[in-house]
Write a protein that holds these residues in place. Structure first.
Motif, PDB file in Angstrom:
ATOM      1  N   VAL A 224       0.916  -1.189  -0.326  1.00 17.99           N
ATOM      2  CA  VAL A 224      -0.074   0.128  -0.213  1.00 17.99           C
ATOM      3  C   VAL A 224       0.813   1.455  -0.044  1.00 17.99           C
ATOM      4  O   VAL A 224       0.815   2.094  -0.554  1.00 17.99           O
ATOM      5  N   GLY A 225       1.827   1.218   0.942  1.00 19.40           N
ATOM      6  CA  GLY A 225       2.772   2.214   0.689  1.00 19.40           C
ATOM      7  C   GLY A 225       3.089   2.853  -0.233  1.00 19.40           C
ATOM      8  O   GLY A 225       3.689   3.899  -0.507  1.00 19.40           O
ATOM      9  N   GLN A 226       3.400   1.746  -1.345  1.00 20.98           N
ATOM     10  CA  GLN A 226       4.403   1.892  -2.962  1.00 20.98           C
ATOM     11  C   GLN A 226       3.499   3.139  -3.123  1.00 20.98           C
ATOM     12  O   GLN A 226       4.075   4.005  -4.531  1.00 20.98           O
ATOM     13  N   GLU A 227       2.131   2.463  -3.402  1.00 17.78           N
ATOM     14  CA  GLU A 227       1.061   3.856  -4.166  1.00 17.78           C
ATOM     15  C   GLU A 227       1.485   4.925  -3.702  1.00 17.78           C
ATOM     16  O   GLU A 227       0.847   6.015  -4.334  1.00 17.78           O
ATOM     17  N   PHE A 228       1.248   5.510  -2.333  1.00 14.02           N
ATOM     18  CA  PHE A 228       2.112   6.820  -1.717  1.00 14.02           C
ATOM     19  C   PHE A 228       3.475   7.342  -1.866  1.00 14.02           C
ATOM     20  O   PHE A 228       3.681   8.725  -1.460  1.00 14.02           O
ATOM     21  N   GLY A 229       4.522   6.415  -2.121  1.00 17.16           N
ATOM     22  CA  GLY A 229       5.609   6.841  -2.872  1.00 17.16           C
ATOM     23  C   GLY A 229       6.294   6.815  -0.899  1.00 17.16           C
ATOM     24  O   GLY A 229       7.097   7.862  -0.607  1.00 17.16           O
ATOM     25  N   ALA A 230       5.882   6.083  -0.297  1.00 18.11           N
ATOM     26  CA  ALA A 230       6.766   5.586   1.294  1.00 18.11           C
ATOM     27  C   ALA A 230       7.798   4.443   0.596  1.00 18.11           C
ATOM     28  O   ALA A 230       7.704   4.078   0.660  1.00 18.11           O
ATOM     29  N   THR A 231       8.526   4.982   1.967  1.00 12.13           N
ATOM     30  CA  THR A 231      10.039   4.957   2.455  1.00 12.13           C
ATOM     31  C   THR A 231       9.911   3.667   2.983  1.00 12.13           C
ATOM     32  O   THR A 231       8.770   3.609   3.962  1.00 12.13           O
ATOM     33  N   LEU A 232      10.703   2.746   3.297  1.00 10.44           N
ATOM     34  CA  LEU A 232      10.539   1.360   4.113  1.00 10.44           C
ATOM     35  C   LEU A 232      11.652   2.499   5.458  1.00 10.44           C
ATOM     36  O   LEU A 232      12.711   3.174   4.882  1.00 10.44           O
ATOM     37  N   TYR A 233      11.863   2.822   7.272  1.00 10.47           N
ATOM     38  CA  TYR A 233      13.330   3.524   7.418  1.00 10.47           C
ATOM     39  C   TYR A 233      13.683   2.440   8.145  1.00 10.47           C
ATOM     40  O   TYR A 233      12.729   1.502   9.156  1.00 10.47           O
ATOM     41  N   GLY A 234      14.734   2.584   8.610  1.00  8.99           N
ATOM     42  CA  GLY A 234      15.194   1.957  10.278  1.00  8.99           C
ATOM     43  C   GLY A 234      15.649   2.241  11.049  1.00  8.99           C
ATOM     44  O   GLY A 234      14.801   3.409  10.922  1.00  8.99           O
ATOM     45  N   ILE A 235      16.524   2.182  11.915  1.00  6.29           N
ATOM     46  CA  ILE A 235      16.797   2.576  13.852  1.00  6.29           C
ATOM     47  C   ILE A 235      17.000   4.329  13.055  1.00  6.29           C
ATOM     48  O   ILE A 235      17.114   5.545  13.901  1.00  6.29           O
ATOM     49  N   GLU A 236      17.901   4.095  12.251  1.00  7.05           N
ATOM     50  CA  GLU A 236      19.094   5.247  11.722  1.00  7.05           C
ATOM     51  C   GLU A 236      18.484   6.397  12.066  1.00  7.05           C
ATOM     52  O   GLU A 236      18.310   7.264  12.138  1.00  7.05           O
ATOM     53  N   ALA A 237      17.294   6.427  10.493  1.00  8.40           N
ATOM     54  CA  ALA A 237      16.688   7.573   9.883  1.00  8.40           C
ATOM     55  C   ALA A 237      15.506   7.685  11.312  1.00  8.40           C
ATOM     56  O   ALA A 237      15.274   8.716  11.512  1.00  8.40           O
ATOM     57  N   LEU A 238      14.969   6.847  12.180  1.00  8.64           N
ATOM     58  CA  LEU A 238      14.020   6.813  14.045  1.00  8.64           C
ATOM     59  C   LEU A 238      14.670   7.823  14.270  1.00  8.64           C
ATOM     60  O   LEU A 238      14.262   8.606  15.097  1.00  8.64           O
ATOM     61  N   GLY A 239      16.241   7.405  14.886  1.00 10.38           N
ATOM     62  CA  GLY A 239      17.277   8.417  15.456  1.00 10.38           C
ATOM     63  C   GLY A 239      17.162   9.800  15.204  1.00 10.38           C
ATOM     64  O   GLY A 239      17.613  10.294  15.672  1.00 10.38           O
ATOM     65  N   VAL A 240      17.350  10.247  14.328  1.00  8.14           N
ATOM     66  CA  VAL A 240      17.804  11.144  12.837  1.00  8.14           C
ATOM     67  C   VAL A 240      16.264  11.839  13.563  1.00  8.14           C
ATOM     68  O   VAL A 240      16.332  12.973  14.221  1.00  8.14           O
ATOM     69  N   MET A 241      15.110  11.149  13.737  1.00 10.22           N
ATOM     70  CA  MET A 241      13.881  11.987  13.359  1.00 10.22           C
ATOM     71  C   MET A 241      13.664  12.698  15.025  1.00 10.22           C
ATOM     72  O   MET A 241      13.407  13.615  15.576  1.00 10.22           O
ATOM     73  N   ARG A 242      13.303  11.403  15.759  1.00 13.38           N
ATOM     74  CA  ARG A 242      13.428  11.623  17.071  1.00 13.38           C
ATOM     75  C   ARG A 242      14.637  12.521  17.977  1.00 13.38           C
ATOM     76  O   ARG A 242      13.874  13.409  18.830  1.00 13.38           O
ATOM     77  N   ILE A 243      15.955  12.830  17.329  1.00 10.71           N
ATOM     78  CA  ILE A 243      16.716  14.190  17.382  1.00 10.71           C
ATOM     79  C   ILE A 243      16.489  14.972  16.785  1.00 10.71           C
ATOM     80  O   ILE A 243      15.692  16.200  17.077  1.00 10.71           O
ATOM     81  N   GLU A 244      15.589  15.593  15.847  1.00  9.96           N
ATOM     82  CA  GLU A 244      15.213  16.389  15.148  1.00  9.96           C
ATOM     83  C   GLU A 244      13.775  17.110  16.175  1.00  9.96           C
ATOM     84  O   GLU A 244      13.297  18.272  16.572  1.00  9.96           O
ATOM     85  N   LYS A 245      13.352  16.239  17.008  1.00 11.62           N
ATOM     86  CA  LYS A 245      12.282  16.373  17.758  1.00 11.62           C
ATOM     87  C   LYS A 245      12.428  16.281  18.661  1.00 11.62           C
ATOM     88  O   LYS A 245      11.511  16.583  20.095  1.00 11.62           O
ATOM     89  N   GLY A 246      13.763  16.148  19.509  1.00 14.82           N
ATOM     90  CA  GLY A 246      14.033  15.972  20.967  1.00 14.82           C
ATOM     91  C   GLY A 246      13.855  15.002  22.066  1.00 14.82           C
ATOM     92  O   GLY A 246      13.791  15.536  23.022  1.00 14.82           O
ATOM     93  N   HIS A 247      13.395  14.163  21.408  1.00 15.49           N
ATOM     94  CA  HIS A 247      13.266  12.893  22.030  1.00 15.49           C
ATOM     95  C   HIS A 247      13.873  12.379  22.929  1.00 15.49           C
ATOM     96  O   HIS A 247      15.156  11.430  22.572  1.00 15.49           O
ATOM     97  N   PRO A 248      13.843  11.981  23.999  1.00 18.04           N
ATOM     98  CA  PRO A 248      14.869  10.847  24.756  1.00 18.04           C
ATOM     99  C   PRO A 248      15.347   9.491  24.661  1.00 18.04           C
ATOM    100  O   PRO A 248      14.322   9.441  24.100  1.00 18.04           O
ATOM    101  N   GLY A 249      16.388   9.426  24.601  1.00 19.09           N
ATOM    102  CA  GLY A 249      16.476   8.197  23.875  1.00 19.09           C
ATOM    103  C   GLY A 249      17.993   7.336  24.262  1.00 19.09           C
ATOM    104  O   GLY A 249      18.078   7.972  26.014  1.00 19.09           O
ATOM    105  N   GLY A 250      18.572   6.628  24.079  1.00 17.84           N
ATOM    106  CA  GLY A 250      19.742   5.975  25.061  1.00 17.84           C
ATOM    107  C   GLY A 250      20.183   6.486  25.448  1.00 17.84           C
ATOM    108  O   GLY A 250      20.671   6.400  26.730  1.00 17.84           O
TER     109      GLY A 250
END
Lengths: 984, 177
Positions: free
Chosen positions: A822-848
């Motif tokens: 379904v995602g391909q119809e919208f041009g969605a991407t699969l993303y891994g924890i590196e991108a997840l980490g980038v986005m949480r840092i961009e949002k200032g969420h605490p992580g490890g």
């Protein structure tokens, strides 16, 4: 050839070819490498550890200190193997070690000339100056000159297995006492495990000529073993060494499954590690004969008398042509008789006991015998002759190529001291015996100081009857065995004075009588200090032949009795154990178990690279053809997610269900914020503290029903939080009616994030209203996807409009595929924890990096979440002055003043112009990433007074990876600080 | 000869954790399910549901073939008596059968599996190759079912493959491979 024409427990119809140092020889099935070498006339087998003295074969068992060889070649090469325990197989290849260029001509034997330099503890006293030479010059030189075999540096090609055994009675040692004990217990119906390190049972009966019940000892053994094998309640383990006794009546053992074969069959383990739990145990490990300490006692051709008997009787191999027997015990005379039976000339029997001559009547009159005499020096390598000092003091040389020495017997009780009980001296046997045995264990036979055959058999029966009575087994008619009670007297001779050459106490570590005297003179008068200073008994043989002689010499040197001097404690392992046997199959990729998410294989097929997160393998990123590096891939994943949509596997998060009338109350006590007010169908972010007030973990709490909650934890802390919850409900507040269970494995979860997330999720759940009004931010529902139970959560870690959808783990891959399609119809991407980490840092969420066990909720900007209306774990300790100090580092954002520069996690924060010293350190970077959204590097950091310093500049000092960088302190929320997207 | 060992992966089953509410006795839970709830590490079965004792007041319910919403039904039957969490997807259940099955599990777990000590209705919660597992004996063949956390199944198979290879080797009559 030195093979006797007849006799021995060898199969002369099965010749086996083998090589030693490249030369080819032949032995027979049933031989050890040592017996085959002796049968081929090989007497020089190795070089000693320190002095590189030529060494031969001392013993016929696992106590061997001298005949160490490297067995096999290449990746199966095993250094320091005892030739006396290596079973001969066709094609066996062994090489001598610790010599250069050859065994016969060893240049390193020059060490003997420098012997005065290499006394006990020489490395503490010499090579002291200049100090800097020690590490670079002296130590490498010493290590090269002194040593044993070299390890193969190749990966071990073999596998190692594991096994557990449970029994009423474990019998350690299958000699006469052990067999008698096993028969007694086996007949009584007890579950018995009988262990012996040899390839066949029998122990001393294999190497001696005594009879039991009127038949040869070997024949009696065969009948006993046949009976034991017929009993379903008896397990027989050959080629197995019990190497240690542990708490809880646990015994560690190694079974050498395939060491006697050229190589293991495919799938066959080389060795098997056993843990045996035994209600009772009998230590029937026998006794080890002691060498005598006189000049040249280490020369090839000088052997233990019992070993001489064993080679002659069991292996039909003659260790010499003309023998001298030097004995302090009656058993030496038996060896003399054995030699004569095999037509080997006995030049003389020298008995150190003044009345030793009484045993002479056992020999023909033409054998010269000496009482009250000693051998003072042995000559030749191999042995050519010995100097004896007769009772009248006269020195006389006797030509001989074999000297059998019988210094008496030391019970093999090392295992008995494994749990910390020191053996005690027995005047009657002139040896140490177990004082307080490990729980459930009794020594029997020679291990209990009962040396004669008949008495050992009776002792085996008696100890078994005693153990069986403890266990409630009835023994109606215990066996009685008729055997000769041969003389077993001994008057120990701890040292022969007046030798002109070196007299060795510990053969393997080259410790001499003078080393022990020196140690005593230098004040090392405790038995434990002596051991460490001289290294007596610290070689691979653990001093099995040397300890008692050494302790007796120390006692003499210090004017104490042996009882006062005492003995050392034996620790496991009793013999060397290959480290691979402990590891089993846990090596390489199997070093520790690995956890994979339900969609792991599918993710791999989509180009995922994986990274370890604890035991989990998580998709790090999904590279596409043409992408130059990981950064380009991650940038694309972030940009696509923020621009369109992204799909991420979040199945690794910990998941816990909490249920019961008091569930909400417990959660209020676990989290800093209030959970009990959470409506059904809603999610709340929560933070837990440890008892000490520091942050333990964060996650979400969903109320599925009034009395049923679903918690998520970080991946790393899933087990810790589960333990914490169980501790709280079972120990702290057992009165609460609340149940908790981990469901981490039950659910496969995927996050769908980005502006198109709603449309994407809606395609998957067409009948469910995902509109903001119906399913707002932080809503949750139990629903159905494709006839399966599913859970949908409106939560976001990325800061985008996002949903988490979960299904049963066994359908996780199906869901992943469906989302992707379904995602391909919208041009969605699969993303891994590196991108997840980038986005949480961009949002200032605490992580490890921020939840590092040192931060408070206030440090992370969540101080206001801490409810004052309720009690919760960590509340009191969080109010400690240290945790509320105004200068505590707290969470800030950093951006480089020069956007081309890159911030790195771990860098330290210094005020501008301040020296880079610890006193000026104001904090550190906890997480950093390149933000494709902003086009430059960003970081989260913990900085003193951070909240008040937004807009200020600071130096980011990173001495490891690059120059100092100037950065601006800012809010930790870099993207969408108003939270518009997440509510979109 | 080699020891017989067959290994089969089961599917379609239901698995759920049942934890008694405070003060609720095993009897009440058993009654609600139409069987006698075991008070120790054994299993009982009736009406297509097997109840395995895995801890004080904790059981694992197991059923051969169930609907995806089996867990919800169980929760309703035990309403007020116990917490119920569906675990049907959480574990891979393997069936090991034959004389080699006992050897394999004994090599993996420090558990006495002798017929005198581990009876055909016995249950154990333990670890094999550092992986937490629950297994129970199904019959006297012996046959065992073992529930392995799904994420660990690859590592578990690694252990099982190595162990089974040794067990299936032809061995002398006197011993086990």
């Amino acid at each position: 050839m030195s093979r006797l024409a007849e006799g021995g427990l060898i199969d002369r119809t099965k010749p086996l070819r083998f090589s030693f140092d490249g030369r080819h020889y032949t032995g027979f099935a049933g031989d050890t490498l040592a017996s085959a070498l002796i049968a081929n006339g090989i007497r020089l087998v190795g070089r000693s550890f320190k002095y590189h003295r030529p060494r031969g074969i001392l013993s016929a068992g696992s106590e061997e200190p001298n005949a160490l060889v490297t067995l096999r070649k290449g990746d199966r090469a095993e250094p320091d193997s005892r030739a006396t325990t290596i079973e001969l197989f066709d094609g066996l290849a062994a090489t001598s070690q610790n010599r250069w260029p050859s065994l016969d001509f060893d240049m390193m034997a020059v060490n003997q000339i420098a012997a005065p330099l290499f006394v006990a503890g020489f490395y503490y006293k010499t090579f002291m100056w200049p100090a800097k030479f020690w590490e670079k010059l002296y130590e490498p030189l010493i290590r090269r000159a002194a040593g044993l075999g070299a390890l193969s540096t190749l990966p071990d090609p073999d596998s190692y297995d594991r096994e557990h055994g449970f029994c009423d009675l474990l019998v350690i040692g299958g000699g006469p006492a052990g067999l008698a004990a096993a028969l007694t217990a086996g007949r009584a119906g007890a579950r018995v495990i009988l262990v012996d390190e040899d390839r066949i049972f029998g122990g001393r009966l294999l190497g001696e000529r005594y009879e039991v019940d009127g038949v040869a000892g070997v024949d009696w053994t065969n009948a006993a073993v046949a009976e034991l094998a017929s009993l379903a309640n008896v397990r027989l383990l050959l080629r197995t060494t019990v190497f240690g006794i542990y708490d809880g009546r646990e015994y560690g053992a190694i079974e050498r499954v395939a060491d006697h074969l050229p190589q293991p069959a495919p799938g066959q383990p080389r060795q098997r590690f056993w843990k045996i739990i035994a209600r009772r145990a009998i230590l029937a490990s026998g006794a080890i004969e002691r060498p005598l300490v006189f000049g040249g006692n280490d020369r090839p051709g000088v052997m233990l008398a019992s070993a001489v008997s064993t080679y002659v009787n069991r292996y039909a191999a003659a260790p010499g042509r003309r023998a001298v027997v030097f004995t302090a015990s009656d058993s030496g005379w038996t060896t003399a008789a054995d030699l004569m039976t095999a037509d080997i000339q006995v030049a003389a029997v020298i008995d150190s006991r003044p009345d030793g001559g009484v045993s002479a009547s056992r020999l023909p009159h033409d054998v010269e015998t000496f009482s009250g005499a000693v051998v003072v020096d042995a000559h030749g390598a191999p042995l050519r002759g010995v100097d004896i000092r007769a009772a009248d003091g006269r020195i006389r040389r006797i030509e001989a190529d074999l000297l059998a020495m019988a210094g008496g017997w030391t019970p093999a009780i090392g295992l008995g001291a494994n749990l910390g009980s020191r053996p005690v001296w027995s005047e009657s046997i002139q040896g140490f015996l177990i004082d307080v045995a490990p729980p459930g264990l009794q020594p029997a036979g020679a291990a209990a100081g009962t040396f004669s055959l008949g008495a050992a058999l009776a002792d085996g029966v008696a100890k078994a009857v005693s153990a069986l009575a403890d266990l409630g087994f009835a023994v109606s008619a215990p066996g009685r065995y008729e055997a000769s009670d041969e003389p077993s007297g001994v008057t120990p001779l701890w040292h022969v004075g007046g030798s002109r050459t070196k007299a060795f106490v510990d053969f393997q570590h080259d410790v001499t009588d003078t080393d022990i005297a020196l140690a005593a003179r230098e004040g090392f008068v405790s038995i434990e200090h002596l051991k460490r200073y001289t290294t007596l008994g610290m070689a691979t043989d653990q001093g099995k032949t040397s300890q008692l002689n050494g302790h007796a010499l120390l006692a003499a040197a210090t004017g104490k009795s042996i009882a006062e001097a005492g003995t050392v404690l034996s620790r496991p392992p009793y013999g060397p154990v290959a480290i691979g046997a402990f590891a089993g199959h846990h090596r390489g990729a199997g070093f520790r178990p690995e956890r994979r998410t339900p969609a792991h294989d599918w993710a791999a097929s989509q180009g995922a690279s994986f990274i370890e997160a604890g035991l989990w393998k998580r998709a790090r990123w999904f590279a596409r053809p043409g992408e130059r590096d990981w950064q380009e891939t991650v940038n694309r994943e972030v940009t696509t997610t923020r621009g369109t949509a992204g799909i991420c596997d979040v199945s690794t998060l910990g998941k816990i269900e909490i249920e019961g009338p008091d569930a909400a109350l417990l959660l209020d006590r676990l989290y800093i914020n209030t959970i009990s007010t959470l409506p059904v169908g809603r999610v709340r972010y929560g933070v837990m503290l440890r008892e000490d007030g520091l942050v333990m973990d964060d996650g979400t709490v969903t109320r599925l029903a009034e009395d049923r909650f679903f918690l998520t934890t970080t991946t790393a802390n899933a087990a810790t939080v589960m333990q914490h919850i169980d501790h709280a409900r079972q120990v702290i507040w057992p009165e609460l009616d609340v149940q908790a269970v981990s469901v981490s494995e039950q659910w496969a979860s995927f996050s769908v994030a980005g502006p198109e997330a709603r449309r994407l999720a809606q395609r998957l759940l067409p009948d469910f209203d995902l509109a903001n009004s119906a399913f707002p931010f932080m809503a949750a529902v139990e629903t159905v996807w494709q006839t399966l139970p599913a859970r949908l959560f409106r939560v976001s870690y990325s800061g985008e409009l996002a949903y988490e959808i979960a299904v049963r783990a066994d359908h996780g891959e199906v869901l992943a595929r469906a989302l992707h399609t379904v995602g391909q119809e919208f041009g969605a991407t699969l993303y891994g924890i590196e991108a997840l980490g980038v986005m949480r840092i961009e949002k200032g969420h605490p992580g490890g990096g921020e939840l590092n066990g040192q931060t408070t909720a206030a440090d992370l900007g969540m101080g206001r979440m801490m409810s004052r209306k309720k009690d919760f774990i960590g509340q009191v300790m969080a109010a400690r002055p240290g945790l509320t100090a105004p200068d505590r580092p707290c969470l800030v954002g950093l951006r480089p003043v020069d956007p081309r520069q890159r911030l790195c996690a771990g860098a330290h924060l210094l005020p501008g112009g301040a020296a880079a010293v610890a006193a000026n350190d104001q904090g550190h970077v906890t997480s950093a990433a390149f933000s494709p959204t902003l086009g430059h590097s960003i970081a989260l950091a913990l900085l003193a007074h951070g909240a008040e310093r937004h807009g200020e500049r600071i130096v980011v000092h990173d001495p490891v990876r690059g120059p100092d960088i100037e950065a601006e302190i800012c809010s930790p929320v870099f993207v969408d600080p108003e939270g518009i997207r997440v509510h979109g | 000869m080699a020891e017989a060992l067959t290994i089969r992966t089961r599917s379609g089953f239901g698995l759920a954790t049942i934890t008694a509410r405070k003060g609720v006795a095993a009897g009440a839970i058993g009654q609600a399910l139409g069987l006698v709830a075991p008070a120790g590490p054994v299993w009982t079965a009736a009406e297509g549901v097997m109840l395995l004792g895995t801890g004080p007041g904790v059981w694992l319910a197991h059923a051969e073939t169930v609907s995806p919403f089996w867990g919800d039904g169980l929760r309703q039957r035990l309403a007020g008596l116990a917490a119920v969490s569906d675990q049907s997807g959480a574990c891979v259940v393997l069936r090991l059968s034959g004389a080699g099955a006992r050897i394999a599990l004994r090599r993996g777990a420090s558990i006495d599996l002798d017929p005198a000590a581990f009876r055909p209705d016995a249950v154990v919660v333990t670890a094999i190759a550092h992986i937490g597992v629950t297994f129970w004996q199904v019959d006297a063949v012996p046959t065992y079912d073992i529930a392995v956390p799904r994420s660990f199944i690859g590592s578990f198979h690694h252990w099982l493959d190595v162990t089974a290879a040794a067990i299936r080797l032809p061995v002398p009559a006197s011993g086990e491979a």
